[in-house]
Design an enzyme around this catalytic site. Structure first.
Site, PDB file in Angstrom:
ATOM      1  N   GLY A 167     -45.844 -79.399 -12.457  1.00 43.26           N
ATOM      2  CA  GLY A 167     -45.031 -80.220 -11.567  1.00 43.26           C
ATOM      3  C   GLY A 167     -43.798 -80.762 -12.260  1.00 43.26           C
ATOM      4  N   GLU A 195     -42.614 -68.936 -20.952  1.00 40.31           N
ATOM      5  CA  GLU A 195     -42.559 -68.665 -19.507  1.00 40.31           C
ATOM      6  C   GLU A 195     -41.494 -67.603 -19.199  1.00 40.31           C
ATOM      7  OE1 GLU A 195     -40.716 -71.663 -16.908  1.00 40.31           O
ATOM      8  OE2 GLU A 195     -42.550 -71.597 -15.714  1.00 40.31           O
ATOM      9  N   THR A 241     -40.152 -79.670 -10.808  1.00 45.17           N
ATOM     10  CA  THR A 241     -39.052 -79.721  -9.835  1.00 45.17           C
ATOM     11  C   THR A 241     -39.319 -80.748  -8.739  1.00 45.17           C
ATOM     12  OG1 THR A 241     -38.796 -77.352 -10.228  1.00 45.17           O
ATOM     13  CG2 THR A 241     -37.597 -78.265  -8.356  1.00 45.17           C
ATOM     14  N   THR A 271     -32.507 -78.513 -10.214  1.00 39.77           N
ATOM     15  CA  THR A 271     -32.385 -78.008 -11.575  1.00 39.77           C
ATOM     16  C   THR A 271     -32.111 -79.125 -12.585  1.00 39.77           C
ATOM     17  OG1 THR A 271     -31.436 -76.026 -10.594  1.00 39.77           O
ATOM     18  CG2 THR A 271     -31.104 -76.304 -12.926  1.00 39.77           C
TER      19      THR A 271
HETATM   20  C1  FAD Z   1     -41.497 -69.861  -4.900  1.00 34.65           C
HETATM   21  C2  FAD Z   1     -41.098 -70.869  -5.902  1.00 34.65           C
HETATM   22  C3  FAD Z   1     -42.011 -71.271  -6.869  1.00 34.65           C
HETATM   23  C4  FAD Z   1     -41.684 -72.266  -7.784  1.00 34.65           C
HETATM   24  N1  FAD Z   1     -42.644 -72.748  -8.637  1.00 34.65           N
HETATM   25  C5  FAD Z   1     -42.372 -73.869  -9.361  1.00 34.65           C
HETATM   26  C6  FAD Z   1     -43.418 -74.530 -10.080  1.00 34.65           C
HETATM   27  O1  FAD Z   1     -44.568 -74.082 -10.121  1.00 34.65           O
HETATM   28  N2  FAD Z   1     -43.112 -75.700 -10.721  1.00 34.65           N
HETATM   29  C7  FAD Z   1     -41.857 -76.245 -10.693  1.00 34.65           C
HETATM   30  O2  FAD Z   1     -41.665 -77.302 -11.283  1.00 34.65           O
HETATM   31  N3  FAD Z   1     -40.846 -75.621 -10.035  1.00 34.65           N
HETATM   32  C8  FAD Z   1     -41.080 -74.469  -9.360  1.00 34.65           C
HETATM   33  N4  FAD Z   1     -40.070 -73.854  -8.650  1.00 34.65           N
HETATM   34  C9  FAD Z   1     -38.749 -74.468  -8.640  1.00 34.65           C
HETATM   35  C10 FAD Z   1     -37.689 -73.613  -9.292  1.00 34.65           C
HETATM   36  O3  FAD Z   1     -37.797 -73.703 -10.683  1.00 34.65           O
HETATM   37  C11 FAD Z   1     -36.347 -74.101  -8.746  1.00 34.65           C
HETATM   38  O4  FAD Z   1     -36.278 -73.733  -7.369  1.00 34.65           O
HETATM   39  C12 FAD Z   1     -35.197 -73.550  -9.473  1.00 34.65           C
HETATM   40  O5  FAD Z   1     -35.207 -74.027 -10.802  1.00 34.65           O
HETATM   41  C13 FAD Z   1     -33.887 -73.922  -8.815  1.00 34.65           C
HETATM   42  O6  FAD Z   1     -33.872 -75.292  -8.484  1.00 34.65           O
HETATM   43  P1  FAD Z   1     -33.501 -75.768  -7.002  1.00 34.65           P
HETATM   44  O7  FAD Z   1     -34.276 -74.925  -6.044  1.00 34.65           O
HETATM   45  O8  FAD Z   1     -33.695 -77.225  -6.879  1.00 34.65           O
HETATM   46  O9  FAD Z   1     -31.996 -75.424  -6.873  1.00 34.65           O
HETATM   47  P2  FAD Z   1     -30.749 -76.381  -7.137  1.00 34.65           P
HETATM   48  O10 FAD Z   1     -30.890 -77.074  -8.438  1.00 34.65           O
HETATM   49  O11 FAD Z   1     -30.534 -77.202  -5.920  1.00 34.65           O
HETATM   50  O12 FAD Z   1     -29.597 -75.310  -7.257  1.00 34.65           O
HETATM   51  C14 FAD Z   1     -29.167 -74.540  -6.109  1.00 34.65           C
HETATM   52  C15 FAD Z   1     -28.189 -73.480  -6.594  1.00 34.65           C
HETATM   53  O13 FAD Z   1     -27.082 -74.114  -7.249  1.00 34.65           O
HETATM   54  C16 FAD Z   1     -26.935 -73.604  -8.554  1.00 34.65           C
HETATM   55  N5  FAD Z   1     -26.492 -74.692  -9.446  1.00 34.65           N
HETATM   56  C17 FAD Z   1     -26.958 -75.965  -9.498  1.00 34.65           C
HETATM   57  N6  FAD Z   1     -26.304 -76.660 -10.451  1.00 34.65           N
HETATM   58  C18 FAD Z   1     -25.419 -75.811 -11.014  1.00 34.65           C
HETATM   59  C19 FAD Z   1     -24.453 -75.920 -12.075  1.00 34.65           C
HETATM   60  N7  FAD Z   1     -24.285 -77.056 -12.758  1.00 34.65           N
HETATM   61  N8  FAD Z   1     -23.713 -74.827 -12.385  1.00 34.65           N
HETATM   62  C20 FAD Z   1     -23.860 -73.673 -11.710  1.00 34.65           C
HETATM   63  N9  FAD Z   1     -24.761 -73.509 -10.707  1.00 34.65           N
HETATM   64  C21 FAD Z   1     -25.530 -74.556 -10.370  1.00 34.65           C
HETATM   65  C22 FAD Z   1     -28.284 -73.082  -8.962  1.00 34.65           C
HETATM   66  O14 FAD Z   1     -28.176 -72.079  -9.948  1.00 34.65           O
HETATM   67  C23 FAD Z   1     -28.807 -72.543  -7.641  1.00 34.65           C
HETATM   68  O15 FAD Z   1     -28.325 -71.235  -7.442  1.00 34.65           O
HETATM   69  C24 FAD Z   1     -40.374 -72.816  -7.771  1.00 34.65           C
HETATM   70  C25 FAD Z   1     -39.435 -72.366  -6.839  1.00 34.65           C
HETATM   71  C26 FAD Z   1     -39.791 -71.424  -5.912  1.00 34.65           C
HETATM   72  C27 FAD Z   1     -38.772 -71.009  -4.873  1.00 34.65           C
END
Ligand code: FAD
Length: 383
Positions: free
Chosen positions: A121, A241, A123, A129
């Site tokens: 846990g 990972e 995100t 991110t």
């Molecule tokens: C099916 C699935 C399983 C997952 N499993 C886990 C899990 O088990 N545990 C866990 O903790 N997380 C998990 N995740 C979360 C995953 O790690 C995040 O979805 C991923 O890191 C992206 O974060 P976000 O979705 O919040 O996107 P955001 O952070 O909202 O970003 C959206 C987009 O903007 C871009 N972006 C954001 N900031 C910048 C920047 N400064 N410069 C350039 N581009 C930027 C990103 O690259 C992305 O393309 C999972 C996600 C999915 C979809």
């Protein structure tokens, strides 16, 4: 970089196990978005998920290249290791930073598969991110912590006994350093109150969830390592990972390329196999070249990792190249199959949906590029 011959029997054993889980098995689960219990049980029983746990704790004590070979082979057989890959690597945080008591208490059960530690846990909906902006708090209260907040995309939480949780223990503005104030907890989800798990239905069968914590009390003994150092501990687990998910993408790419080459050789249109046309064979060759290049980077990262050397750049590049290679191969495979690429019974559309994840999670492409720009090329930090 050729692979050690020692890995051939491991690959063969994984292939033999996966042969019992053909396309029909995965298709039926995919329709229902059901968890592959039997597949995970078989992998656990065979000891594959305990590959990285040292022998002294009951695991097989294999190295990173062996673990990568296991995950790659699962995907190359058309199966989906995402259901349980975290059981293989999430325990790394406990192994590296846990106390002797915590390791002795948990690792043997995890190695036997009696304890499932595959929920991670980190995100949150608002921070995404930007992990340092997470809002889940853990407040000390006597010999316990009280946790409030929310996580999203906590995959496999419904199929896990334990969860590794990152929460804020010191307000961001009061933390001694930018990355301080976050703490890792190893939570026994079976023993706590105030935890609600909601499944999230996604485009593929992934068993992911969102989790709410409402005054959830956990013993202070649940803290891994030192309070406030959690961000560093979580980062230290990310190379493993990335390497293993890179290996899974290589397996996916091999599956797509194998399917496409076979189909292109047998499908006859205009009186000849479609694969006789360069317009069909070149994309397959291109996907193969991309996969091979990515595979070399995965091996390089795994080899550095197991030698205990710094491999942040290589692990990131491996995951990036492999995720791009598997997605390119998936797209190529659909194109090669024409209309049949969309038919459920060919499994291509399912694998296409499954492999799409990896340019977004566990780290999205842009963040890998930022890492390389900043840490390898010395460019200014962009966020
Ligand atoms: C099916 C699935 C399983 C997952 N499993 C886990 C899990 O088990 N545990 C866990 O903790 N997380 C998990 N995740 C979360 C995953 O790690 C995040 O979805 C991923 O890191 C992206 O974060 P976000 O979705 O919040 O996107 P955001 O952070 O909202 O970003 C959206 C987009 O903007 C871009 N972006 C954001 N900031 C910048 C920047 N400064 N410069 C350039 N581009 C930027 C990103 O690259 C992305 O393309 C999972 C996600 C999915 C979809």
């Amino acid at each position: 970089m050729t692979e050690s011959a020692d890995l051939a029997p491991i690959r063969e054993a994984v292939r033999a196990l996966c042969a019992d889980f053909p396309g029909e098995y995965w298709r039926a689960l995919d329709r229902e978005r059901a968890y592959p219990e039997k597949f995970v049980a078989a992998l656990t029983k065979a000891g594959f998920l305990a590959a990285l746990i040292p022998e002294e704790f009951g695991g097989s004590g294999l190295n990173m290249n062996a673990a990568a070979a296991i995950m790659e082979e699962i995907q190359a057989c058309g199966c989906n290791g995402a259901a349980c890959h975290a059981q293989m690597y999430t325990m790394g945080t406990l192994l590296r930073h846990g106390s002797a008591e915590q390791k002795a208490h948990y690792l043997p059960g995890i190695a036997r598969g009696e304890l499932r530690l595959q929920a991670f846990g980190v995100t949150e909906p608002t921070s995404g991110t930007d992990t340092l902006a997470l809002r889940t708090t853990a407040v000390r209260d006597g010999d316990a912590y009280v946790i409030n907040g929310q996580k999203i995309w906590t995959s496999r939480a419904e199929h896990s006994d334990l969860m590794l949780l990152l929460a804020r223990t010191t307000p961001r503005e009061q933390a001694a350093k930018r990355t301080g104030g976050l703490t890792v907890f190893l939570i026994d989800m079976r023993a706590v109150k105030g935890l609600t798990v909601w499944p999230i239905r996604t485009m593929m069968n992934h068993a992911t969830t969102e989790i709410f914590f409402e005054n959830m009390r956990v013993p202070a003994a649940a803290v891994i390592g030192q309070e406030g150092e959690g961000f560093r501990y979580i980062l230290s687990g990310m190379n493993a990972e990335r390497i293993l998910i890179g290996a899974e993408c290589i397996g996916d790419a091999k599956w797509f390329i194998g399917k496409a080459a076979a189909y292109a050789g047998e499908r006859v249109v205009f009186g000849r196999p479609i694969g006789q046309n360069q317009g069909v064979q070149f994309p397959i060759a291109r996907a193969y070249i991309g996969m091979r290049a990515a595979e070399l980077m995965v091996r390089e990262a795994a080899t550095l990792y197991e030698a205990g050397k710094e491999c942040g750049a290589e692990a990131n590049m491996a995951k990036h190249l492999a995720a791009e290679a598997s997605w390119a191969a998936a797209d190529m495979c659909v194109q090669t199959h024409g209309g049949f690429g969309f038919a459920e019974e060919f499994d291509i559309e399912r694998k296409f949906r499954e492999t799409r994840l990896y340019t977004v999670a566990p780290i999205s492409t842009n963040l890998v590029l930022s890492y390389i720009a900043e840490h390898v090329l010395g460019l200014p930090r962009s966020y």
